[in-house]
Write a protein that holds these residues in place. Structure first.
Motif, PDB file in Angstrom:
ATOM      1  N   UNK A 460     -27.068 -70.152 -34.929  1.00  0.00           N
ATOM      2  CA  UNK A 460     -26.498 -71.501 -34.912  1.00  0.00           C
ATOM      3  C   UNK A 460     -26.484 -72.068 -33.501  1.00  0.00           C
ATOM      4  N   UNK A 461     -26.170 -71.249 -32.521  1.00  0.00           N
ATOM      5  CA  UNK A 461     -26.133 -71.698 -31.126  1.00  0.00           C
ATOM      6  C   UNK A 461     -27.487 -72.220 -30.683  1.00  0.00           C
ATOM      7  N   UNK A 462     -28.557 -71.575 -31.125  1.00  0.00           N
ATOM      8  CA  UNK A 462     -29.902 -71.996 -30.717  1.00  0.00           C
ATOM      9  C   UNK A 462     -30.195 -73.430 -31.137  1.00  0.00           C
ATOM     10  N   UNK A 463     -29.582 -73.875 -32.229  1.00  0.00           N
ATOM     11  CA  UNK A 463     -29.830 -75.234 -32.714  1.00  0.00           C
ATOM     12  C   UNK A 463     -28.741 -76.216 -32.281  1.00  0.00           C
ATOM     13  N   UNK A 464     -27.515 -75.715 -32.090  1.00  0.00           N
ATOM     14  CA  UNK A 464     -26.385 -76.626 -31.864  1.00  0.00           C
ATOM     15  C   UNK A 464     -25.596 -76.299 -30.606  1.00  0.00           C
ATOM     16  N   UNK A 465     -26.166 -75.486 -29.713  1.00  0.00           N
ATOM     17  CA  UNK A 465     -25.439 -75.044 -28.533  1.00  0.00           C
ATOM     18  C   UNK A 465     -24.985 -76.158 -27.620  1.00  0.00           C
ATOM     19  N   UNK A 466     -25.558 -77.340 -27.758  1.00  0.00           N
ATOM     20  CA  UNK A 466     -25.205 -78.444 -26.857  1.00  0.00           C
ATOM     21  C   UNK A 466     -23.758 -78.892 -27.029  1.00  0.00           C
ATOM     22  N   UNK A 467     -23.145 -78.639 -28.179  1.00  0.00           N
ATOM     23  CA  UNK A 467     -21.758 -79.076 -28.383  1.00  0.00           C
ATOM     24  C   UNK A 467     -20.761 -78.022 -27.911  1.00  0.00           C
ATOM     25  N   UNK A 468     -21.245 -76.822 -27.549  1.00  0.00           N
ATOM     26  CA  UNK A 468     -20.349 -75.766 -27.107  1.00  0.00           C
ATOM     27  C   UNK A 468     -19.925 -76.008 -25.660  1.00  0.00           C
ATOM     28  N   UNK A 469     -18.640 -76.114 -25.434  1.00  0.00           N
ATOM     29  CA  UNK A 469     -18.120 -76.326 -24.080  1.00  0.00           C
ATOM     30  C   UNK A 469     -18.062 -74.997 -23.338  1.00  0.00           C
ATOM     31  N   UNK A 470     -18.434 -75.015 -22.053  1.00  0.00           N
ATOM     32  CA  UNK A 470     -18.444 -73.852 -21.153  1.00  0.00           C
ATOM     33  C   UNK A 470     -19.496 -72.818 -21.533  1.00  0.00           C
ATOM     34  N   UNK A 471     -20.431 -73.213 -22.356  1.00  0.00           N
ATOM     35  CA  UNK A 471     -21.511 -72.296 -22.727  1.00  0.00           C
ATOM     36  C   UNK A 471     -22.629 -72.392 -21.686  1.00  0.00           C
ATOM     37  N   UNK A 472     -23.260 -71.272 -21.274  1.00  0.00           N
ATOM     38  CA  UNK A 472     -23.139 -69.913 -21.829  1.00  0.00           C
ATOM     39  C   UNK A 472     -22.242 -68.971 -21.028  1.00  0.00           C
ATOM     40  N   UNK A 473     -21.827 -69.348 -19.807  1.00  0.00           N
ATOM     41  CA  UNK A 473     -21.199 -68.381 -18.899  1.00  0.00           C
ATOM     42  C   UNK A 473     -19.878 -67.827 -19.414  1.00  0.00           C
ATOM     43  N   UNK A 474     -19.118 -68.609 -20.178  1.00  0.00           N
ATOM     44  CA  UNK A 474     -17.813 -68.151 -20.650  1.00  0.00           C
ATOM     45  C   UNK A 474     -17.860 -67.588 -22.070  1.00  0.00           C
ATOM     46  N   UNK A 475     -19.055 -67.259 -22.538  1.00  0.00           N
ATOM     47  CA  UNK A 475     -19.229 -66.639 -23.855  1.00  0.00           C
ATOM     48  C   UNK A 475     -19.851 -65.266 -23.623  1.00  0.00           C
TER      49      UNK A 475
END
Length: 728
Positions: A460-475
């Motif tokens: 899911x992240x590969x398609x919608x990762x743009x809405x994830x805040x602080x991604x990728x360093x804090x995941x």
């Protein structure tokens, strides 16, 4: 006018050259923008230097300037100076004519100048251009008082912003500001004020009294309940010693929309404290009471309230004796923004639901650090207008029934579950329609498990990762230990790795096929049992014929092929279908009581006579037949003939399924002991007629047949079939 010309001439004679093109280094740094700014500092600087023409604002900080005489600011007359800031210098006095030639000056800041003679500053105000100065900041000077007529000057009557923070005032009399007829914003924060005297200021819209020694809320009502500040819409009383709020404490503030009471000693919020504020929209109650002990049921009684900030008060919503869960927010139904950060929410789901049930118009909800361990169901789903939900810094690990938690949230744009204990996000964690609407999702700083269960989230992240805040360093991965600290982005499971083929799958598939086959065959058998029985009957006839069985008693010995026993209600089928098929198409002769019985003879005599003339008996069984007493008598007569001639003499035909309540013992005995045919119209009817014909032509006996016997070759005489004697 003559004096003014003399002053200008005197100052001009000391400095005849024009403004320089460059910034006077090393004392000043200049920014050349649309509104150029210069910052001049250094203890070696003890005068006001000339600045480039583009400068509009100048800051003098940490210099050795002690006195500003009447010609002290003349070097600034080459520019259109709008803002002057004196901060942290060694100012002692300012001449009364110091600002005379600064015709564009609109803002003056005098800050951190504790040695400045306040009286000289007051006199200098008369050199301002009339009605030009709009902002005056006299902060961090640690003055203990101001002259009562400090601002009693027409030259400052146009001031709109007056900041007097961080002095040592203990008492303030608002008559000092009475001549400032356009004053809108006054700040007296960070003083030592314990007493205050108000007078009417109709223009005032904002009053900051925070960080003072006030023990109670001052009264805002004059004589006859006339408001001192009828247009005041913002009051800040934070960081004071106020400990009690009465129900009428905020009277006479008809336009107050924003109220700050943060960091006060209020331990109990009483009923109707804010009810007297008809225009109240925003209420800040951060860190009350240290902690806040009790909230009465109508404490937030305000139909106009839209924003309530109750952060850091450590109020125990998990202790029912401290508040009324069903009433706490019932009297502020128009609330749109609620912040309960750093309080203790209940673990009881029903209490959670009760608290938030009235808040149907909520748009923003902050539940950060509220000790939530499990997400409540049917709470957020009723908030149709909710756009932002913060659930950060709680103890949330996982949840089920995601639709009952996040479903039907049609307005949701921002969801944050930052820094909880969430390890796996899968396709059931959030409703699909919620994910499609979200613009921001924050799941940062959770201890993710880099295992195959996380594969859906990675995809899911590969398609919608743009809405994830602080991604990728804090995941980052926390489990297993071999993946600890690795960024979730670098965990790349494959289908083969996570979905190896299990032999049990093969067994399950085979067993599934077998079960489905049994069910299918069983269903077909149940639906077509009548046709199957007809096939079996027909096969038995063919089998007997192949073995050489012939009839002992021929149908040619009788006048009728069959005697038909039926109920009068079934006459239509007998006359239209049965007779048409067997007599018209097949040439058989049937005995039908409606047609063949002799008039004048009794029914019993007719039955006895015509049974003797019929080779076989057809019994047409239906629900109508089962309910007829006369038909039951005929069954008894037929059964007597069966006992004498064998079961093949009777051929039962079932037209419809017999209800159990109509089934008699005689009829059950007949059907249990005699093979019967079941009529079905449409598919299977052709087979039915074929089997019926075979049944009518089948020899009698038990079995009603005789085996052809051929003597051996040693016999002198061969017996022909025509002369053979039947063996029973």
């Amino acid at each position: 006018m003559l004096c003014l010309l003399v002053i200008k001439f005197e100052c001009a004679s000391t400095c005849m050259s024009s403004a320089p093109e460059e910034c006077p280094k090393p004392f000043c740094k200049c920014e050349k923008k649309s509104n150029g700014k210069a910052v001049c500092s250094g203890r070696s600087l003890n005068y006001i230097p000339r600045l480039p023409k583009y400068i509009r604002s100048v800051i003098f900080t940490n210099t050795s300037i002690r006195v500003i005489d009447k010609c002290g600011l003349v070097n600034l007359t080459f520019q259109q100076i709008e803002n002057i800031n004196f901060t942290g210098n060694d100012l002692h006095s300012i001449d009364k004519d110091a600002f005379l030639n600064l015709t564009f000056l609109s803002s003056l800041i005098v800050s951190s100048e504790p040695n400045l003679n306040v009286s000289t500053l007051k006199l200098s105000f008369q050199s301002f251009q009339k009605y030009k100065l709009s902002a005056l900041r006299l902060t961090f000077n640690y003055w203990e008082s101001l002259p009562k007529d400090m601002f009693n000057n027409a030259h400052v009557s146009n001031v709109r912003l007056l900041f007097l923070q961080a002095n040592n005032f203990t008492y303030v009399d608002f008559t000092t500001f009475k001549s400032m007829t356009r004053l809108r914003d006054i700040s007296l924060a960070n003083n030592s004020i314990s007493q205050i005297y108000f007078t009417k200021l109709t223009s005032l819209t904002k009053l900051d009294m925070s960080s003072n020694l006030l023990q109670s809320v001052p009264t805002f009502c004059g004589r006859n309940d006339i408001s001192y500040f009828p247009n005041l819409n913002n009051i800040i009383l934070s960081r004071t010693y106020i400990a009690f709020l009465g129900p009428k404490i905020f009277r006479c503030l008809p336009r107050l929309s924003t109220l700050y009471l943060d960091y006060t000693n209020i331990g109990t919020l009483q009923d109707n404290v804010f009810a007297s504020l008809p225009s109240l929209q925003t209420l800040h109650l951060n860190n009350l009471g240290h902690p806040l002990g009790k909230i009465t049921q109508n404490a937030f009684n305000s139909s106009s309230l839209e924003t309530l900030i109750l952060r850091g008060s450590h109020f125990h919503f998990d202790q029912k004796e401290r508040y009324n869960a069903s009433r706490i927010f019932a009297s502020c139904p128009n609330l749109q923004h609620l912040d309960l950060t750093d309080n203790n929410m209940p673990s009881d789901e029903s209490t959670f639901q009760t608290i938030f049930r009235p808040l149907r118009k909520l748009q923003k909800l902050f539940l950060t650090s509220t000790k939530i361990v499990s997400l409540p169901t049917n709470v957020f789903t009723h908030m149709k207008l909710l756009q932002k939900l913060h659930l950060n810094d709680n103890g949330i690990t996982f949840w089920n029934n995601s639709y009952h938690i996040f479903g039907n949230m049609t307005s949701m744009k921002y969801l944050s579950l930052r820094q909880n204990y969430i390890s796996v996000i899968n396709e059931t964690s959030f409703p699909e329609d919620l994910l499609s609407r979200l613009e921001t999702l924050n799941l940062a700083r959770n201890p993710f498990s880099c295992i195959c269960d996380q594969m859906w989230f990675r995809n899911w992240i590969q398609k919608n990762g743009s809405i994830l805040k602080e991604y990728p360093n804090q995941y980052r991965c926390r489990h297993p230990n071999s993946m600890n600290g690795i960024v979730l982005k670098d965990y790349k499971p494959t289908d083969k790795m996570c979905n190896p083929w299990n032999p049990l799958y093969t067994m399950a598939i085979v067993m599934g096929i077998v079960v489905i086959s049994f069910i299918t065959v069983g269903s077909i058998a149940a639906k077509c049992q009548g046709n199957i029985k007809n096939y079996i009957y027909l096969l038995r006839v063919y089998h007997n014929r192949k073995k050489g069985y012939i009839p002992l008693d021929s149908e040619e010995d009788y006048e009728y092929h069959a005697f038909v026993v039926y109920c009068d209600n079934d006459r239509k089928w007998v006359h239209n279908d049965l007779l048409n098929k067997l007599e018209n198409e097949e040439g058989l002769q049937l005995c039908i009581h409606h047609r063949n019985f002799v008039v004048g003879d009794s029914i019993s005599v007719n039955v006895d006579n015509f049974l003797k003339k019929s080779w076989k008996v057809l019994v047409i069984v239906s629900n109508n037949f089962a309910q007829s007493e006369w038909c039951q008598w005929e069954v008894d007569v037929v059964q007597e003939r069966r006992r004498r001639q064998g079961k093949e003499v009777i051929v039962p035909i079932i037209l419809d399924t017999i209800d159990s309540k109509h089934m008699t013992s005689q009829l059950r005995t007949l059907l249990d002991s005699t093979p019967y045919l079941r009529y079905r119209s449409g598919v299977g009817s052709e087979l039915f007629w074929k089997v019926l014909l075979e049944s009518l032509r089948k020899p009698l006996g038990h079995p009603p047949t005789s085996l052809l016997y051929y003597p051996s070759f040693d016999d002198q005489t061969r017996v022909s079939p025509e002369t053979e004697t039947p063996t029973w």
